[in-house]
Design a protein around this motif. Structure first.
Motif: not given
Length: 242
Positions: A122-127, A130-131, A162-171, A174-180
């Motif tokens: 989930d963390y990687r999908l979020q970053t 966002k990027s 977006y496929s199901p897991t990606v939709l779940k991450v989006i829904k 929130f994509i936090k401002d703690n990316g690499i």
């Protein structure tokens, strides 16, 4: 003329796709068999009336894509089918498909990006969301060949997919401002090549105290409890950061 697009039902090409000529699609994946399968799939979809004529180009590493993007200003693609886990190109500070996607955005701003990846953290999908802000994003283990064509149809038509897991991450998050950051990715890459922590200031504008501080920060970001640098490197590779 058909007014909708679906593979699950009986209708085929939407008007937008029915009125344009051949499209250029760049397939970027480190597995040559996967590239070949994608190419055969879109060709078959054209024959069956689900996609317009498509010319595919397949590349298998960050270096190959970098050379095409930077050395061929006259070339552009309508769609980039992009994997994130790719052989890196450290000479140009490109460590994964995410960095490559940013390069593509800068040179081909009109190209649509459909990320098709094996990553499922989930963390990687979020970053990545966002990027790159991709027009579409699917996990390979969540889609069949029909769903992939459906995703391509949607993205080419300007509709996000977006496929199901990606939709779940989006829904659900929130994509936090703690990316690499870029420097953090380079730091992780250097550690993975055997560079010692005390040597990092030779490669990055960091003091020795900052190196240790960034280690602690990265371990917290990536959820690493192991004290050694190996645990950090292992998790970074697992998440596709390097």
């Amino acid at each position: 003329m058909n007014d909708s697009i679906t593979i699950d039902g009986s209708k085929k090409i939407v008007p937008y796709l029915d009125t344009i000529g051949a499209l250029n699609v760049l397939i970027v994946d480190n597995h040559k068999l996967t590239c070949k399968a994608y190419s055969m799939l879109v060709d078959e979809a054209f024959k069956e009336g689900y996609l317009p004529k498509i010319k595919t180009t397949a590349l298998n590493s960050c270096r190959e894509v970098y050379e095409v993007v930077t050395n061929n200003s006259s070339i552009s693609f309508d769609l980039i089918l992009l994997e994130i886990g790719l052989p890196n190109y450290p000479e140009k500070d490109i460590f994964n498909g995410e960095d490559l996607g940013k390069l593509i955005r800068g040179h081909w701003p009109k190209s649509k990006i459909l990320v098709a990846t094996s990553l499922n953290d989930d963390y990687r999908l979020q970053t990545i969301l966002k990027s790159l802000n991709p027009e579409g994003m699917v996990l390979k283990n969540e889609i069949c060949e029909h769903k992939l064509i459906f995703a391509i149809q949607k993205v080419l038509s300007g509709v996000p997919f977006y496929s199901p897991t990606v939709l779940k991450v989006i829904k659900n998050q929130f994509i936090k401002d703690n990316g690499i950051s870029f420097q953090e990715r380079k730091f992780l890459y250097l550690l993975s090549t055997g560079v010692q922590s005390k040597e990092i200031p030779n490669y990055l504008p960091w003091s020795k105290s900052k190196v240790e501080k960034q280690k602690r920060i990265l371990k917290e970001k990536l959820g690493v409890e192991e004290k050694s640098a190996w645990g950090l490197i292992h998790q970074a590779k697992k998440l596709g950061i390097i």
